[in-house]
Motif scaffolding. Structure first.
Motif, PDB file in Angstrom:
ATOM      1  N   LYS A   1      23.878  -9.586   4.978  1.00 38.39           N
ATOM      2  CA  LYS A   1      23.598 -10.523   5.996  1.00 38.39           C
ATOM      3  C   LYS A   1      23.926  -9.932   7.334  1.00 38.39           C
ATOM      4  O   LYS A   1      23.625 -11.217   8.208  1.00 38.39           O
ATOM      5  N   ILE A   2      24.733  -8.907   7.984  1.00 36.89           N
ATOM      6  CA  ILE A   2      24.722  -8.305   8.680  1.00 36.89           C
ATOM      7  C   ILE A   2      23.789  -7.307   9.633  1.00 36.89           C
ATOM      8  O   ILE A   2      24.057  -6.084   8.143  1.00 36.89           O
ATOM      9  N   THR A   3      23.657  -7.195  10.427  1.00 36.88           N
ATOM     10  CA  THR A   3      22.740  -6.254  10.678  1.00 36.88           C
ATOM     11  C   THR A   3      22.862  -5.749  12.269  1.00 36.88           C
ATOM     12  O   THR A   3      23.380  -6.450  12.711  1.00 36.88           O
ATOM     13  N   PHE A   4      22.764  -4.194  12.628  1.00 32.18           N
ATOM     14  CA  PHE A   4      23.314  -3.865  13.375  1.00 32.18           C
ATOM     15  C   PHE A   4      22.016  -3.298  14.160  1.00 32.18           C
ATOM     16  O   PHE A   4      21.410  -2.330  13.942  1.00 32.18           O
ATOM     17  N   ASN A   5      22.301  -3.863  15.247  1.00 28.11           N
ATOM     18  CA  ASN A   5      21.196  -3.360  16.339  1.00 28.11           C
ATOM     19  C   ASN A   5      21.578  -2.239  17.361  1.00 28.11           C
ATOM     20  O   ASN A   5      22.713  -2.779  18.219  1.00 28.11           O
ATOM     21  N   TYR A   6      20.244  -1.666  18.107  1.00 31.70           N
ATOM     22  CA  TYR A   6      20.936  -0.956  19.107  1.00 31.70           C
ATOM     23  C   TYR A   6      19.617  -0.526  20.156  1.00 31.70           C
ATOM     24  O   TYR A   6      18.442  -0.946  19.069  1.00 31.70           O
ATOM     25  N   GLY A   7      19.683  -0.706  21.874  1.00 32.42           N
ATOM     26  CA  GLY A   7      18.625  -0.546  21.553  1.00 32.42           C
ATOM     27  C   GLY A   7      18.397   0.460  22.950  1.00 32.42           C
ATOM     28  O   GLY A   7      19.577   0.677  23.648  1.00 32.42           O
ATOM     29  N   LEU A   8      17.334   0.521  23.853  1.00 31.67           N
ATOM     30  CA  LEU A   8      16.582   1.547  24.531  1.00 31.67           C
ATOM     31  C   LEU A   8      15.782   0.920  25.889  1.00 31.67           C
ATOM     32  O   LEU A   8      14.514   0.724  24.902  1.00 31.67           O
TER      33      LEU A   8
ATOM     34  N   THR B   1      10.488   0.615  25.952  1.00 30.56           N
ATOM     35  CA  THR B   1      11.514  -0.273  25.043  1.00 30.56           C
ATOM     36  C   THR B   1      11.630   0.706  24.027  1.00 30.56           C
ATOM     37  O   THR B   1      10.699   0.319  22.999  1.00 30.56           O
ATOM     38  N   PHE B   2      12.719   0.376  23.135  1.00 32.38           N
ATOM     39  CA  PHE B   2      13.365   0.889  22.080  1.00 32.38           C
ATOM     40  C   PHE B   2      14.520   0.218  20.996  1.00 32.38           C
ATOM     41  O   PHE B   2      15.476   0.054  21.763  1.00 32.38           O
ATOM     42  N   ASP B   3      13.954   0.438  19.911  1.00 28.98           N
ATOM     43  CA  ASP B   3      15.280  -0.665  19.217  1.00 28.98           C
ATOM     44  C   ASP B   3      15.012  -0.235  17.917  1.00 28.98           C
ATOM     45  O   ASP B   3      14.121  -0.191  17.587  1.00 28.98           O
ATOM     46  N   GLY B   4      15.959  -0.532  17.117  1.00 30.42           N
ATOM     47  CA  GLY B   4      16.645  -0.328  16.037  1.00 30.42           C
ATOM     48  C   GLY B   4      17.103  -1.284  14.835  1.00 30.42           C
ATOM     49  O   GLY B   4      18.078  -1.819  16.498  1.00 30.42           O
ATOM     50  N   TYR B   5      17.481  -1.151  13.767  1.00 35.30           N
ATOM     51  CA  TYR B   5      17.973  -1.781  13.266  1.00 35.30           C
ATOM     52  C   TYR B   5      18.521  -1.373  11.719  1.00 35.30           C
ATOM     53  O   TYR B   5      17.704  -1.009  11.114  1.00 35.30           O
ATOM     54  N   LEU B   6      20.236  -1.400  11.482  1.00 35.30           N
ATOM     55  CA  LEU B   6      19.908  -0.872  10.123  1.00 35.30           C
ATOM     56  C   LEU B   6      21.374  -2.272  10.218  1.00 35.30           C
ATOM     57  O   LEU B   6      22.263  -2.794  10.381  1.00 35.30           O
ATOM     58  N   PRO B   7      20.971  -2.266   8.210  1.00 38.94           N
ATOM     59  CA  PRO B   7      21.361  -3.281   7.405  1.00 38.94           C
ATOM     60  C   PRO B   7      22.805  -2.835   6.955  1.00 38.94           C
ATOM     61  O   PRO B   7      23.147  -1.576   6.941  1.00 38.94           O
TER      62      PRO B   7
ATOM     63  N   GLY C   1      24.014  -4.689  19.425  1.00 35.85           N
ATOM     64  CA  GLY C   1      24.486  -5.662  19.340  1.00 35.85           C
ATOM     65  C   GLY C   1      23.880  -6.111  17.753  1.00 35.85           C
ATOM     66  O   GLY C   1      24.449  -5.204  17.557  1.00 35.85           O
ATOM     67  N   VAL C   2      25.037  -7.062  17.029  1.00 32.73           N
ATOM     68  CA  VAL C   2      25.420  -7.146  15.721  1.00 32.73           C
ATOM     69  C   VAL C   2      24.706  -8.970  16.008  1.00 32.73           C
ATOM     70  O   VAL C   2      24.870  -9.951  16.086  1.00 32.73           O
ATOM     71  N   SER C   3      23.837  -8.566  14.189  1.00 34.52           N
ATOM     72  CA  SER C   3      23.263 -10.067  14.193  1.00 34.52           C
ATOM     73  C   SER C   3      23.463 -10.760  12.729  1.00 34.52           C
ATOM     74  O   SER C   3      23.919 -10.196  11.594  1.00 34.52           O
ATOM     75  N   TYR C   4      24.205 -11.852  12.523  1.00 33.16           N
ATOM     76  CA  TYR C   4      24.989 -12.371  11.549  1.00 33.16           C
ATOM     77  C   TYR C   4      24.130 -13.365  10.353  1.00 33.16           C
ATOM     78  O   TYR C   4      23.206 -14.555  11.413  1.00 33.16           O
ATOM     79  N   LYS C   5      23.032 -13.281   9.001  1.00 38.59           N
ATOM     80  CA  LYS C   5      22.572 -14.290   8.744  1.00 38.59           C
ATOM     81  C   LYS C   5      23.192 -15.597   7.843  1.00 38.59           C
ATOM     82  O   LYS C   5      24.471 -15.003   6.897  1.00 38.59           O
ATOM     83  N   LEU C   6      23.380 -16.744   8.501  1.00 36.31           N
ATOM     84  CA  LEU C   6      24.179 -17.981   8.625  1.00 36.31           C
ATOM     85  C   LEU C   6      23.572 -18.580   7.007  1.00 36.31           C
ATOM     86  O   LEU C   6      24.176 -19.078   6.630  1.00 36.31           O
ATOM     87  N   ASP C   7      22.193 -18.321   7.433  1.00 34.54           N
ATOM     88  CA  ASP C   7      21.807 -19.408   6.396  1.00 34.54           C
ATOM     89  C   ASP C   7      20.053 -18.865   5.477  1.00 34.54           C
ATOM     90  O   ASP C   7      19.769 -18.212   6.954  1.00 34.54           O
ATOM     91  N   THR C   8      19.256 -19.456   5.342  1.00 36.05           N
ATOM     92  CA  THR C   8      17.898 -18.641   5.185  1.00 36.05           C
ATOM     93  C   THR C   8      17.505 -18.730   7.246  1.00 36.05           C
ATOM     94  O   THR C   8      17.281 -20.295   7.606  1.00 36.05           O
ATOM     95  N   ASN C   9      16.413 -18.205   7.600  1.00 36.86           N
ATOM     96  CA  ASN C   9      16.144 -18.324   9.048  1.00 36.86           C
ATOM     97  C   ASN C   9      16.641 -18.659   9.938  1.00 36.86           C
ATOM     98  O   ASN C   9      16.778 -18.668  11.121  1.00 36.86           O
ATOM     99  N   LEU C  10      18.709 -19.199   9.628  1.00 39.01           N
ATOM    100  CA  LEU C  10      19.424 -19.864  10.507  1.00 39.01           C
ATOM    101  C   LEU C  10      20.269 -18.251  10.786  1.00 39.01           C
ATOM    102  O   LEU C  10      20.351 -17.355  10.276  1.00 39.01           O
TER     103      LEU C  10
END
Length: 764
Positions: free
Chosen positions: A626-633, A616-622, A685-694
């Motif tokens: 608040k927004i993080t781009f995620n890619y993986g294989l 498994t491979f996962d990468g994260y780019l800020p 994938g895309v991750s968005y930080k709504l609040d602290t720890n959310l």
């Protein structure tokens, strides 16, 4: 007449006795009131003395010689309004001669005193992720990698030494990262230990934890004093300075006007954004703490507000002290509140000369010696010296020095780490942790079930070190794990390991989307091998293993004789783990690779064997804060001869990977829905930080695979000929139990919505 006299005497006697008795009943109440009045008189007398001192000083001097003090209160994120106050004062040509501050006021006051402009301070506090500094996320990639691989993640963890003296956590958070950041920001005044000699003389207010008294720091390590002033009790560890423990100054003096007067200020401009005592019916653990602190500091703040010559109160009380995302609004409210006092401010003397801080043209340092402020053992000194050996006699930048200190701090022996650069000496103030830890945790995953973990890590630090993990798992499935790693070296390690595990895990068979069999896999595994670790990022392991596995059907429609087995397997393996993630829970940057190639075979009459790679491979780019781009294989192949153990193949489905159990996530499938021989899955994938720890996550994956020939599913697929897609939307929260994630997903074939919930740390 005698009778009348006797009667009057009796009446007066009765009245006297009753009055005396009644007086006795009132004595305690009257004394209480008298004492209260005496205390109020003392307060008023002190106040009169202070006011007379101010008045006397003012009459002594003409307008041009009036000294101006600036007092900045605590108040969390709301304290960013102080920046707006500074901007307006500068626009009027007013510069303070003295600054006093508590908590966020101490931080902003120190930056301004060191020579930063209000605009620069605003950029620093809005740009940097102070919540991440506080949580300590930035040291995640500095933790020894073998600990990331072997150690479980627990919701509660307690340290203890070899004599079983337990050390309970002092707080929930960590201010160490903020300290490192402040050391860089205040580098231009690093050589100034007397705060009176700063470009603007400064006082930092903290609370002595043992006496509860306010203490005004006027010398020492400026960054450390600020950290002490912001150390909210139970949220952050107390800070030890000169053998005394200190916490947030807002507990004792949140608005330190009197300290500006003591410095020599004739006029004090005070900016107060402090906590308000609010009438609520509902509380949580944080709001209860906030209310207690507000109550504690209220009386002191009221008195200090009366001492301020010009009181500025930005309208921020309706906001939370944690709303860092409202920095621009707070600054505007600070400017607005200051402009409302223009009639008073315009009468103050103008000072258009900006103090010029001492700037360091060369940002590099050369360390020749490492010294220690506190007494630590020779063994721990050797570990620290070895960890920092590559910076000795080298010209390095402050950023490089910080990186090396972060690696040192990532070592589990370090509780806290403060430093000073004195000439060519690096002077360390180090706190040492107990060696061992014990923890408890809970895990839940839709489709898998619930388990509870309790485990202990026993560690012997040194050039020849040892790390042992013992873990017990109970609940829907049982497990006992023993892992031991003996190594040579500090940052780069080489050693041998021995692992012994008993684990129970579910194994499901599906026909399409319908589960048709529920089986239990019980395995006892023993493995030994060698492990090499480099730079806390890369680990390579290789060894041999022996396992006894048993597969039993608990419910289902299949013939048990065709799928059940009990067999011993022996084999060899090769593993590679690479990890630069800034957090294993909610990564914002970095990458992670897990690779395993194994061969196993039985030596009975069946002569069955199976082999192949899994990865498994996962990468994260800020993208933004608040927004993080995620890619993986992810991919793998299981091949072999005479394989009659169906559970040895690969299972696809669910939202979590577990390479050890051959479980791989595929959004849109139920947990373990597909049983395959080989596969490859790509995801974005895309991750968005709504609040602290959310966090809100949106993910898509596409995969190709070959169904197992013995699989009961119709319309079997072939790798590289057939493709499937899936979509996932999830909400994740970092709680005291660990990460909690609720997700909804569907695939492009059935279109069925699948909801899944995971609680706790569910990793390999």
């Amino acid at each position: 007449m005698k009778k009348f006299t006797l009667a009057m005497y009796l009446i007066f006697s009765i009245l006297f006795i009753q009055t005396k008795t009644f007086a006795k009943t009132l004595t305690s109440k009257e004394d209480f009131e008298i004492n209260n009045l005496k205390e109020q008189i003392k307060i008023l007398e002190n106040k009169i003395t202070q006011l007379e001192k101010i008045k006397k000083n003012k009459f002594k001097k003409n307008k041009k010689n009036i000294k101006i003090g600036l007092t900045l209160s605590g108040g969390g994120a709301k304290g960013l309004a102080h920046i707006g106050v500074l901007k307006t004062l500068e626009s009027l040509g007013i510069r303070p001669d003295y600054i006093t501050g508590t908590s966020i006021g101490a931080l902003i006051g120190a930056l301004y005193s060191a020579g930063y402009s209000p605009d620069q301070i605003e950029q620093i506090l809005s740009k940097n992720s102070w919540d991440e500094f506080i949580n300590g996320d930035f040291v995640e990639d500095k933790i020894p990698l073998e600990k990331k691989i072997n150690n479980k993640n627990y919701m509660v963890s307690v340290k203890y030494d070899n004599k079983f003296n337990f050390s309970l956590p002092k707080s929930f958070g960590n201010s160490q990262m903020m300290y490192f950041e402040l050391k860089k920001l205040l580098n231009n005044v690093e050589d100034i230990k007397d705060f009176n000699k700063l470009p603007i003389p400064l006082r930092i207010i903290a609370t002595d934890l043992n006496t509860g008294e306010a203490v005004a720091f006027k010398d020492g390590d400026l960054a450390k004093a600020i950290v002490a002033s912001t150390a909210i009790p139970t949220i952050f560890d107390p800070v030890e300075i000169n053998d005394r423990l200190y916490v947030d100054g807002l507990v004792s003096r949140n608005f330190p006007v009197i300290d500006a007067i003591d410095m020599g200020a004739d006029v004090v401009i005070g900016s107060d954004v402090g906590n308000e005592i609010k009438d609520k019916k509902e509380y949580n653990i944080i709001s209860v703490l906030n209310q207690l602190v507000a109550i504690q500091s209220a009386s002191s703040t009221d008195e200090q507000r009366k001492l301020a010559s010009i009181l500025i109160t930005p309208d921020v009380l309706e906001y939370s002290a944690t709303e860092l995302d409202k920095s621009s609004l707070f600054v505007e409210l600070g400017e607005k509140a200051t402009k409302e006092k223009l009639s008073l401010l315009e009468d103050l003397p103008k000072n258009l000369t900006k103090p010029t801080p001492k700037l360091k043209l060369n940002n590099n340092v050369c360390i020749k010696n490492i010294k220690f402020k506190s007494d630590i053992s020779e063994k721990n000194q050797a570990i620290i010296d070895s960890s920092l050996s590559n910076i000795i006699d080298k010209d390095i930048s402050l950023e490089e020095l910080e990186m090396q200190l972060l690696k040192l701090y990532g070592n589990e022996i370090i509780n806290y780490l403060y430093y000073d650069i004195e000439g060519d000496n690096l002077v360390l103030d180090v706190g040492i942790n107990p060696n061992n830890s014990v923890g408890m945790g809970v895990k839940y995953l839709t489709g898998y079930g619930t388990t509870f973990d309790i485990g202990t890590t026993i560690t012997n630090f040194g050039k020849i070190g040892n790390n042992t993990l013992v873990n017990l798992q109970v609940g829907d499935y049982l497990g006992v794990n023993f892992k031991n790693f003996i190594y040579y070296g500090y940052s780069n390690k080489i050693g041998i390991f021995a692992n012994f595990d008993y684990n129970e895990n579910p194994f499901f068979l599906y026909n399409g989307n319908k589960k048709i069999s529920n089986l239990l896999v019980s395995t006892f595994d023993a493995e030994i091998g060698a492990l090499t670790q480099y730079n806390n990022q890369l680990t390579v392991a290789y060894g041999i293993n022996s396992s006894y596995a048993k597969l039993e059907q608990e419910t289902g429609s299949l013939n048990p004789n065709e799928i059940e087995y009990s067999k011993n397997y022996n084999g060899a393996f090769f593993k590679v783990n690479f990890n630069t993630l800034d957090s294993d829970i909610f990564p914002h940057s970095g990458s992670k690779l897990d690779f395993k190639y194994s061969w196993e075979g039985s030596f009975d009459k069946s002569n069955s064997s199976f082999y192949g790679p899994l990865y498994t491979f996962d990468g994260y780019l800020p993208i933004t804060k608040k927004i993080t781009f995620n890619y993986g294989l992810a991919g793998g192949v299981i091949k072999g001869d005479e394989i009659n153990s169906m559970d040895k193949f690969i299972r696809l489905g669910g939202t979590k990977n577990n390479l050890q159990n051959k479980d791989f996530a595929f959004y849109g499938y139920f947990y373990q829905q597909k049983l395959v021989e080989d596969f490859m899955i790509g995801k974005l994938g895309v991750s968005y930080k709504l609040d602290t720890n959310l966090y809100l996550n949106a993910r898509w994956n596409i995969g190709t695979y070959s169904d197992l020939k013995e699989s009961p599913s119709p319309n079997k697929k072939v790798i590289w000929e057939d493709y499937s897609q899936g979509f996932n939307l999830s909400l994740a929260y970092g709680s005291i139990l660990g990460p909690i994630e609720f997700s909804v997903s569907k695939d492009n074939e059935s279109g069925e919505l699948i909801s899944q919930l995971s609680i706790g740390y569910i990793f390999d």
